[in-house]
Enzyme design. Structure first.
Site, PDB file in Angstrom:
ATOM      1  N   ASP A  45      -9.421  -9.873   8.669  1.00  0.00           N
ATOM      2  CA  ASP A  45      -8.898  -8.525   8.392  1.00  0.00           C
ATOM      3  C   ASP A  45      -9.883  -7.388   8.671  1.00  0.00           C
ATOM      4  O   ASP A  45      -9.467  -6.335   9.122  1.00  0.00           O
ATOM      5  CB  ASP A  45      -8.433  -8.457   6.932  1.00  0.00           C
ATOM      6  CG  ASP A  45      -7.478  -7.288   6.667  1.00  0.00           C
ATOM      7  OD1 ASP A  45      -6.516  -7.122   7.432  1.00  0.00           O
ATOM      8  OD2 ASP A  45      -7.718  -6.533   5.708  1.00  0.00           O
TER       9      ASP A  45
ATOM     10  N   ARG B 218       0.840  -1.196   0.000  1.00  0.00           N
ATOM     11  CA  ARG B 218       0.000   0.000   0.000  1.00  0.00           C
ATOM     12  C   ARG B 218       0.877   1.249   0.000  1.00  0.00           C
ATOM     13  O   ARG B 218       1.995   1.233   0.493  1.00  0.00           O
ATOM     14  CB  ARG B 218      -0.921   0.014   1.221  1.00  0.00           C
ATOM     15  CG  ARG B 218      -2.094  -0.975   1.107  1.00  0.00           C
ATOM     16  CD  ARG B 218      -3.017  -0.871   2.306  1.00  0.00           C
ATOM     17  NE  ARG B 218      -2.348  -1.335   3.507  1.00  0.00           N
ATOM     18  CZ  ARG B 218      -1.804  -0.553   4.419  1.00  0.00           C
ATOM     19  NH1 ARG B 218      -1.873   0.769   4.301  1.00  0.00           N
ATOM     20  NH2 ARG B 218      -1.197  -1.061   5.469  1.00  0.00           N
TER      21      ARG B 218
END
Ligand code: GTP
Ligand code: SPV
Ligand code: MN
Length: 589
Positions: free
Chosen positions: A285, A79
């Site tokens: 998650d 990311r």
């Protein structure tokens, strides 16, 4: 006489969706448009196409059937927080915790990047549903992308295709995510969020959280914004069912920053010394949490697969994951051994011969597998899959656990005094940075609720919202903090972690049930050594003492620094949180 199979009619395409697809088509000029159905045949065809182009490499069909290796561009492996923006009309709504750009400017910038960007490529329309398709808590989106790799990943990670399209037609609204890999030029890479328009625009990356828009962009950044308006929470949390030896089931949610142990805890295998326990995975998650009619907090996992960290996954650390990824798995940026099997630190099989960039492995080039190498796999392949993951109403949460990766200060576990103290504990989470995002690794930074990269709005408003949600719960979950990563002077972990973490979960549930004791410390309730079941564990008594210690001077410093960090939120910082902080500082005085 054999009857012909009846083909289900393609679901109705809502006019608003058709119009948007046409608009994007005009902007991006693709060679063709493909509406994804989510079928097996479609996935097989896309896989064949990517394999023919050499973008997906088939792995050893005897030992890893149905599995492929994908190598992302070496500059596109994690990311990218520095080019991830929240574009609200007011900068203050995005908050000091986000990069902000004015929506008109961001829109213009992105339109310029997307103009003609899909020339010669296929535009895929990917309808998806986050959450069980028949859950009132589920929310839908449509991702338009020019990456078949993204389509295949979205098919695993979400309920993708016709069923989602049918629900979108029923619901009306949907989150609009537009994605193109562009030229994978880091200088032309932006991940833009427009929460007020329920829209996402992502350009220039094909990797994970930057490109699978249902995941962090929708299910956390956009959903957290929606959740605030609608009275629920969208969080970076795993979800597990814990079946006790006496046959009770508790549901627990835990928020740890990226690459800090969520997938591992979600798939935990109880150690032999703690017989009778079973841990079943609901999510690894993301959790969406809703106050229920009975005053408890109910959770669903919006995802249907795992995009998990490969390095460290071994038969001893996480056997469930290790077994789960032996077939029908997409590996990204792992190394290969001589038998064409995926390799990373912890993998069995032979040593690496090809590194994650496809070069002959040479330690001088760095690690064989990228530290943020990942696997994408359906949750259905998890040996510890919990049937409750498909429950439309979700599961009632008994405990919320926050955690971070901290070599010092934070003890193994402590318990907040109540919900609002728990909000302070969550807001104070700090953790060493990992390879899940670009930038330096191992730097301690504040990561409130493990949501620093993912909260779609001002943290001040977010904490206020947490306090408000808590006030609506007559039976709120208890809140805890854990740290599996405390180290000794030589840099060794003091706590064995992994399966042994169940010993901490057992204490957590003992607190929930009122059966296990604790001592009162200025930072919260903490187990004495005798409150933990340590049978069958060889742990140096000095290590244990350190794991369960509180250093008041160091904690005074910690909370003084937290108070300074809070100042940037100005009048958005809720009074209730300030009061909690002052109370802790007073207890530490
Ligand atoms: P994201 O998918 O990035 O959100 O990560 P995650 O929070 O799911 O982390 P994951 O479970 O994949 O663990 C990341 C790394 O931490 C892996 O290399 C694990 O082997 C390691 N790890 C997980 N749990 C423990 C633990 O209890 N102790 C130690 N020492 N390491 C752990
Ligand atoms: C994380 O970084 O927290 C992940 C991986 O779970 S990604 O999908 O890239 O966000
Ligand atoms: Mn994550």
């Amino acid at each position: 006489m054999a009857t012909q199979p009846v083909m289900p009619a393609a679901p109705h395409r809502p006019a608003a969706l058709e119009a948007w697809v046409n608009e994007v088509r005009a902007l991006t000029s693709p060679a063709r448009v493909h509406w994804c159905t989510g079928s097996e045949e479609e996935a097989a065809a896309l896989t064949r196409e990517l394999a023919a182009r050499g973008e997906l490499l088939p792995l050893n069909p005897a030992t890893f059937p149905g599995s492929y290796l994908y190598r992302s561009s070496p500059n596109d492996v994690a990311r990218v927080e520095h080019v991830t923006f929240v574009c609200t009309r007011s900068e203050r709504d995005a908050g000091p915790n986000n990069h902000w750009m004015a929506p008109e400017l961001a829109r213009r910038k992105m339109d310029d990047l997307f103009r003609g960007a899909m020339r010669g490529r296929t535009l895929y329309v990917v309808p998806y549903c986050m959450g069980p398709i028949d859950s009132p808590y589920a929310r839908c989106g449509v991702e338009i992308t020019d990456s078949a790799y993204v389509v295949l990943n979205m098919r695993i990670m979400t309920r993708m295709g016709d069923a989602a399209l049918a629900r979108i037609a029923r619901d009306g609204g949907f989150v609009r995510g537009l994605h193109s890999t562009g030229e994978l030029d880091p200088e032309r890479r932006f991940i833009m969020h427009f929460p007020e328009e329920l829209a996402i625009m992502s350009f220039g990356s094909g990797y994970g959280g930057n490109a699978l828009l249902g995941k962090k962009c929708h299910a956390l950044r956009i959903a957290s914004w929606q959740a605030r308006q609608e009275g629920w929470l969208a969080e970076h949390m795993l979800l597990v069912a814990l079946d006790s030896p006496t046959g009770e089931t508790h549901y627990v949610a835990a928020a740890f920053p990226s690459a800090c142990g969520k997938t591992n805890l979600a798939m935990l295998i109880p150690p032999a010394a703690l017989p009778g326990w079973k841990v079943r995975t609901i999510g690894d998650d993301i959790a969406w949490l809703h106050p229920g009619p009975d005053g408890r907090l109910y959770a669903i996992n919006p995802e249907s697969g795992y995009f998990g960290v490969a390095p460290g996954t071994s038969p001893t650390s996480n056997k469930n994951a290790y077994d789960m990824i032996r077939h029908d798995t997409i590996f990204t940026n792992v190394a290969l051994n001589a038998r064409n099997e995926p390799w990373w630190d912890g993998a069995t099989g032979g040593p690496p011969v090809t590194d994650w960039q496809g070069r002959p492995f040479d330690p001088a080039n760095g690690p064989a597998a990228h530290p943020n190498a990942r696997f994408t796999v359906s949750a259905r392949q998890n040996p510890s899959y919990a049937r409750e993951a498909d429950a439309p109403a979700g599961v009632p949460i008994s405990a919320i656990i926050f955690g971070g990766r901290r070599r010092s200060l934070a003890p193994l576990v402590y318990e907040a005094r109540d919900w609002s103290h728990g909000v302070l504990v969550g807001a104070g989470v700090a953790s060493e940075t990992t390879a899940a995002a670009t930038g330096k690794v191992g730097v301690l930074r504040r990561d409130p609720m493990a949501m620093k990269p993912f909260a779609g709005y001002n943290f001040g408003d977010y904490w206020h919202h947490w306090l408000t949600v808590g006030a609506r719960l007559t039976r709120p979950p208890r809140i805890f903090h854990v740290n599996w990563f405390r180290q000794d002077a030589g840099g060794h972990f003091l706590w064995p972690g992994f399966g042994e973490n169940l010993r901490v979960l057992e204490w957590v549930l003992g607190r929930v049930d009122g059966t296990l004791g604790a001592r009162d410390t200025p930072i919260g309730f903490m187990p004495a050594a005798e409150d933990l079941d340590l049978s069958g564990l060889t742990l140096d008594p000095k290590a244990l003492a350190e794991l369960l210690s509180v250093d008041p001077a160091a904690w005074r410093e910690e909370y003084t620094s937290l108070a300074r960090d809070f100042e940037q939120y100005g009048d958005r910082l809720p009074e209730g949180l300030k009061a909690e902080l002052e109370a802790v500082l007073a207890r530490l005085a």
